[in-house]
Scaffold this motif. Structure first.
Motif, PDB file in Angstrom:
ATOM      1  N   ARG A  13      -7.192   0.359  -2.638  1.00  0.00           N
ATOM      2  CA  ARG A  13      -6.393   0.456  -1.418  1.00  0.00           C
ATOM      3  C   ARG A  13      -6.859   1.686  -0.655  1.00  0.00           C
ATOM      4  O   ARG A  13      -7.168   2.709  -1.256  1.00  0.00           O
ATOM      5  CB  ARG A  13      -4.910   0.577  -1.814  1.00  0.00           C
ATOM      6  CG  ARG A  13      -3.944   0.495  -0.653  1.00  0.00           C
ATOM      7  CD  ARG A  13      -2.520   0.623  -1.157  1.00  0.00           C
ATOM      8  NE  ARG A  13      -2.015  -0.616  -1.732  1.00  0.00           N
ATOM      9  CZ  ARG A  13      -1.447  -1.603  -1.027  1.00  0.00           C
ATOM     10  NH1 ARG A  13      -1.292  -1.465   0.259  1.00  0.00           N
ATOM     11  NH2 ARG A  13      -1.034  -2.694  -1.616  1.00  0.00           N
ATOM     12  N   GLU A  64      -3.300   2.183  -6.919  1.00  0.00           N
ATOM     13  CA  GLU A  64      -4.299   1.357  -6.239  1.00  0.00           C
ATOM     14  C   GLU A  64      -5.255   2.214  -5.408  1.00  0.00           C
ATOM     15  O   GLU A  64      -6.446   1.919  -5.321  1.00  0.00           O
ATOM     16  CB  GLU A  64      -3.605   0.325  -5.342  1.00  0.00           C
ATOM     17  CG  GLU A  64      -3.060  -0.851  -6.131  1.00  0.00           C
ATOM     18  CD  GLU A  64      -2.246  -1.812  -5.285  1.00  0.00           C
ATOM     19  OE1 GLU A  64      -1.968  -2.902  -5.777  1.00  0.00           O
ATOM     20  OE2 GLU A  64      -1.894  -1.469  -4.140  1.00  0.00           O
ATOM     21  N   LYS A  83      -1.827 -18.189   6.458  1.00  0.00           N
ATOM     22  CA  LYS A  83      -1.655 -18.192   5.020  1.00  0.00           C
ATOM     23  C   LYS A  83      -1.122 -19.563   4.640  1.00  0.00           C
ATOM     24  O   LYS A  83      -0.033 -19.944   5.065  1.00  0.00           O
ATOM     25  CB  LYS A  83      -0.667 -17.102   4.630  1.00  0.00           C
ATOM     26  CG  LYS A  83      -0.601 -16.874   3.157  1.00  0.00           C
ATOM     27  CD  LYS A  83       0.290 -15.678   2.853  1.00  0.00           C
ATOM     28  CE  LYS A  83       0.684 -15.643   1.396  1.00  0.00           C
ATOM     29  NZ  LYS A  83       1.574 -16.744   1.024  1.00  0.00           N
ATOM     30  N   GLU A 127       1.116   1.696  -5.255  1.00  0.00           N
ATOM     31  CA  GLU A 127       0.190   1.991  -4.171  1.00  0.00           C
ATOM     32  C   GLU A 127      -0.643   3.236  -4.492  1.00  0.00           C
ATOM     33  O   GLU A 127      -1.826   3.298  -4.180  1.00  0.00           O
ATOM     34  CB  GLU A 127       0.949   2.191  -2.853  1.00  0.00           C
ATOM     35  CG  GLU A 127       1.483   0.914  -2.225  1.00  0.00           C
ATOM     36  CD  GLU A 127       2.772   0.405  -2.848  1.00  0.00           C
ATOM     37  OE1 GLU A 127       3.345   1.130  -3.711  1.00  0.00           O
ATOM     38  OE2 GLU A 127       3.225  -0.694  -2.505  1.00  0.00           O
ATOM     39  N   ASP A 134       1.913   0.419   2.294  1.00  0.00           N
ATOM     40  CA  ASP A 134       1.984  -0.777   1.455  1.00  0.00           C
ATOM     41  C   ASP A 134       1.560  -1.995   2.278  1.00  0.00           C
ATOM     42  O   ASP A 134       1.161  -1.866   3.431  1.00  0.00           O
ATOM     43  CB  ASP A 134       3.386  -0.939   0.848  1.00  0.00           C
ATOM     44  CG  ASP A 134       4.459  -1.207   1.899  1.00  0.00           C
ATOM     45  OD1 ASP A 134       4.083  -1.492   3.049  1.00  0.00           O
ATOM     46  OD2 ASP A 134       5.644  -1.125   1.557  1.00  0.00           O
ATOM     47  N   ASP A 135       1.653  -3.188   1.665  1.00  0.00           N
ATOM     48  CA  ASP A 135       1.171  -4.406   2.329  1.00  0.00           C
ATOM     49  C   ASP A 135       1.904  -4.691   3.634  1.00  0.00           C
ATOM     50  O   ASP A 135       1.383  -5.344   4.521  1.00  0.00           O
ATOM     51  CB  ASP A 135       1.343  -5.610   1.397  1.00  0.00           C
ATOM     52  CG  ASP A 135       0.371  -5.540   0.252  1.00  0.00           C
ATOM     53  OD1 ASP A 135      -0.665  -4.866   0.420  1.00  0.00           O
ATOM     54  OD2 ASP A 135       0.640  -6.136  -0.801  1.00  0.00           O
ATOM     55  N   LEU A 136       3.139  -4.251   3.718  1.00  0.00           N
ATOM     56  CA  LEU A 136       3.934  -4.563   4.903  1.00  0.00           C
ATOM     57  C   LEU A 136       3.778  -3.505   5.991  1.00  0.00           C
ATOM     58  O   LEU A 136       4.421  -3.568   7.025  1.00  0.00           O
ATOM     59  CB  LEU A 136       5.415  -4.693   4.516  1.00  0.00           C
ATOM     60  CG  LEU A 136       5.701  -5.742   3.447  1.00  0.00           C
ATOM     61  CD1 LEU A 136       7.124  -5.631   2.949  1.00  0.00           C
ATOM     62  CD2 LEU A 136       5.447  -7.138   4.002  1.00  0.00           C
TER      63      LEU A 136
END
Lengths: 508, 315
Positions: A314, A308, B302, A305, A273-275
């Motif tokens: 992704r 995506e 950001k 996810e 994931d994004d993190l």
């Protein structure tokens, strides 16, 4: 106005008319009132004018005509601030929270009388004590973007209460919540009204309305159709009032599935994931020709996810994806479109449409080759004709074909997307929350479209947090839990079994 | 060797650094608040240039720097009010509007200068007075530190004070909280009852004052004359340093120190008559250094989520 007060009316809206930008008539001569301590449900289809009416009451929009009385006094709001001064607060469908700030800061932002100097530790303390007092405990120091949707909603409610609101408006509050969260939200709502607050709940879900309402008002096409008490109402009657006579579309027929071969084969798929946490942990999944495979799961278990990755947004970290025998991992969305895939994303405005572009272009953007002439230039007549076809698939209501899509209501944007993707005649469709925010009529229509696709041999991966929808449409159901497929079920299996699997993962 | 060290570290270079940093800080604090509120005003460069020009004109004709500064501020505020009207009220693209202001500033000031001083192409016109240096009693007599830090104009002291004040305003006041909310999501801020338009106008007016003062520092403090395009992209540098400093006033101060140091160094290299390096290369140094720093750090930053996005309220 004392007669209003004696009748227990805390809000009375009379003859409200709203014309957007001088041309689109959203509301026509609508009356609406709210009694102290009641939950009044405002029911209607997409585009019936529910949100518009409530935005007017909350001061976010100005009525073109009409009068509003609050607590016995006539008021005229020119901004949400004015409405707050009268104790009216609104929880919008899209939360009015700032993700980069923490809970206490977000709650504070709603308070117009905050001190110039802020001592955050003390404020966090005050907020938490206040939250405990109204039984909505939160950790005030948590950054907002780490909260779940249900928790965010609690922060919204807390914000209104902290500001001293005693008239609360909820716009489609349950559309983003999972089943258990809906129950807990309703409990909160009941306890608030028991403490003397009054609430208006905007929804198109009839069963919920019947569950929570003291009174119901139905809007249709900008007009008020009826106001009833809960005892006077039943589901059939409400459907008729909402949709209008003769327009009821029966639920889609279910046909027997023709079993085909495996079209999409996913093996050991791993995605971050994004993190940077592993969100998809080795998913194995087969999708057959001519089936609807429902992917059920509580939000945040890796389905986002997974989707995506499938649609090329992704990168996968490990594992394989095969489509008709060919490896397709990490293909671009454009390549997948050429393979005959279609995608209905959950994030409509971000992924489904280009909000600034007009309706026509948004309808045709996946078929630009088809509207081009021999010089590869876009032919306006072809464009307009194709757009008309897409629009008519689900009956998109737009001021004009040239209007930027962002001016359409959420439901109409969704109709446009579903129509556009269906018109591609895809071999494989990935549908993420395809009916979230749609009314009964359009939901049924969307379901028929999905079933029709399946019946002619297409494969559909239906990702939804709405278990009812999955049970109704799917030929098989895969449950995703903590990034793994925890079980494959048949829609005839016990719902409790599927629910347990969603909440606790693999059994035994 | 000791000459080389003297070139790099000395009271002279420290003093020059603080002096050169002043306009960056003044304009930067203004622009930082503007960006925090979700507006990107590249026109800060143009306002500095207008400020430099009108401060010079006012001072030249009245012999009084006070009138020069007042004129610069009036013009600076007027320009930013125009910017605010276009971008905040009319939701015109902010980058385009900012660049238009900058192009207009170069043309307008160069033209007005020639129209006012037809003879000045050979010998520049000079003001008789400039902003006085006001050494702080006692502090300025401390060896080394005194002349480097405490022998500047009031505007330098004010600029240095402005940085912690700005940091405090952002993190510890309700006003700062509201500004952040507006910069993150003006639509939500609006629904919360915050006045997006008024806040952005107010901040842009403040920036007009500060950026005009920043420009004045160039023409009537560091020099006593006006030169074509004398800001030389310092407004853009300010924008770069804000991004580099991730919208934190303290980080911005650090970035400005760095830029000002390189700038002071290139002046020294020129003055020392070092010919191995062409002076054009020395001139290029500060910009090159900022560019390199931005490329190294800039990828991970950001900013305010709605920065530079036009926002128009639906009525």
């Amino acid at each position: 106005m004392t007669e209003q007060l004696s009748a227990g009316l805390i809000v009375s809206m009379q003859g409200i008319t709203k014309v957007y930008e001088g041309q689109v008539l959203a509301l026509e001569d609508v009356d609406f009132d709210l009694r102290k301590g009641e939950i009044h449900v405002l029911l209607g289809e997409n585009g019936a004018g529910k949100s518009t009416l409530m935005k007017i009451l909350a001061g976010a929009l100005k009525p073109t005509e009409g009068r509003i009385f609050v607590k016995g006094r006539e008021v005229s709001f020119s901004s949400p601030r004015d409405a707050y001064r009268e104790g009216i607060g609104m929880v919008h469908q899209h939360f009015t929270l700032i993700p980069s700030l923490n809970v206490a800061e977000n709650i504070l932002l709603g308070d117009e009388k905050m001190d110039f100097l802020l001592h955050m530790p003390k404020i966090a303390d005050t907020v938490m004590k206040f939250a405990d007092r109204v039984n909505l405990s939160v950790d005030a120091r948590t950054p907002l973007h780490t909260l779940s949707v249900g928790e965010k909603q609690r922060v919204e409610i807390l914000k209104l209460l902290y500001r001293g609101a005693d008239i609360m408006i909820f716009d489609e509050p349950t559309s983003v919540l999972g089943g258990l969260e809906v129950e807990s939200f309703f409990e909160t709502l009941r306890s608030l009204t028991a403490q003397g607050s009054s609430a208006i709940l905007v929804t198109h879900k009839i069963s919920e309305a019947m569950n929570i309402a003291d009174r119901l008002t139905v809007l249709r096409k900008g007009k008020k159709i009826a106001t009833l008490t809960k005892d006077e109402a039943d589901e059939r009657k409400l459907v008729e009032l909402m949709i209008g006579p003769g327009e009821v579309i029966p639920p889609p027929p279910s046909a027997e599935r023709k079993t085909g071969s495996v079209v999409l084969k996913i093996r050991g798929l791993q995605v971050f994931d994004d993190l940077g946490n592993l969100a998809v942990r080795g998913v194995n999944l087969d999708l057959f020709e001519g089936e609807i495979l429902g992917l059920a799961g509580v939000e945040g278990n890796g389905q986002e996810e997974l989707v995506e990755t499938l649609v090329g947004l992704r990168k996968a970290h490990g594992g394989t994806i095969e489509y008709q025998g060919a490896r397709i991992r990490n293909l671009k969305p454009r390549d997948l479109l050429d393979l005959g895939w279609a995608y209905i994303p959950a994030d409509r405005l971000g992924r489904g449409v280009a909000p600034e572009l007009d309706v026509m272009l948004n309808c045709c953007m996946k078929k630009l080759d088809e509207v081009a002439d021999k010089f590869k230039l876009i032919n306006q007549r072809n464009l307009s004709e194709l757009a008309k076809k897409v629009i008519s698939m689900l009956g998109v209501k737009a001021p004009s074909q040239k209007a930027p899509v962002k001016y359409l209501s959420g439901g109409n944007i969704q109709k446009l997307i579903v129509g556009r993707e269906a018109h591609l005649n895809p071999k494989l469709l990935i549908a993420e929350q395809p009916t979230a925010g749609l009314d009964v009529k359009t939901t049924n229509l969307t379901h028929s479209i999905l079933l029709e696709m399946r019946n002619r041999g297409a494969s559909v991966l239906l990702v939804s947090t709405n278990l009812d929808e999955i049970l109704k449409l799917s030929d098989r159901i895969a449950v995703i839990y903590k990034g793994e497929i925890a079980g494959i079920f048949s829609p005839k299996d016990d719902v409790g079994l599927i629910g347990t699997c969603m909440l606790r993962g693999k059994q035994g | 060797m000791s000459e080389f060290i003297d070139l790099l570290i000395s009271v002279g270079i420290a003093s020059a650094m603080i002096r050169l940093m002043t306009p960056l800080l003044l304009a930067g604090v203004g622009e930082l608040f503007v960006q925090k509120s979700g507006v990107l005003n590249l026109g800060v460069e143009g306002i500095m240039l207008f400020g430099a020009f009108f401060a010079f004109i006012g001072t030249f004709f009245t012999g009084n720097v006070g009138y020069g500064l007042a004129l610069a501020i009036v013009v600076g505020v007027a320009i930013n009010l125009l910017f605010a009207f276009l971008t905040v009220s009319m939701a015109v693209d902010q980058v385009v509007t900012g660049l238009a202001i900058n192009i207009a500033a170069i043309g307008t000031t160069s033209y007005l200068y020639r129209a006012t001083f037809p003879y000045a192409t050979a010998i520049p016109a000079k003001t008789e007075t400039i902003i006085e240096v006001e050494p702080i009693p006692f502090l300025s007599s401390i060896p080394y530190i005194g002349p480097a830090l405490f022998s500047h104009t009031v505007f330098t002291y004010a600029a240095l004070l402005l940085v912690p004040v700005a940091a405090f305003m952002i993190s510890r006041t309700s006003w700062g909280l509201r500004v952040k909310a507006i910069g993150e999501d003006p639509h939500v801020a609006d629904l919360l009852g915050l006045n997006v338009v008024r806040t952005r106008y107010f901040i842009l007016i403040m920036e007009g004052v500060l950026a005009a003062l920043a420009g004045s520092m160039l023409s009537i403090s560091q020099y006593n004359m006006f030169l074509d395009n004398m800001t030389q992209g310092r407004g853009y540098i300010v924008v770069a340093l804000i991004i580099l400093g991730r919208w934190s006033p303290i980080n911005f101060l650090a970035g400005s120190l760095f830029f000002a140091y390189i700038d002071a160094l290139q002046l020294r290299i020129q003055a020392a008559g070092i010919t191995i390096i062409p002076y054009q290369f020395a001139l290029m140094l500060p910009y090159l250094a900022s560019f390199a720093a931005l490329a190294l750090v800039g990828r991970r930053v950001k900013g305010p989520a709605s920065l530079a996005k036009p926002y128009k309220k639906v009525k």
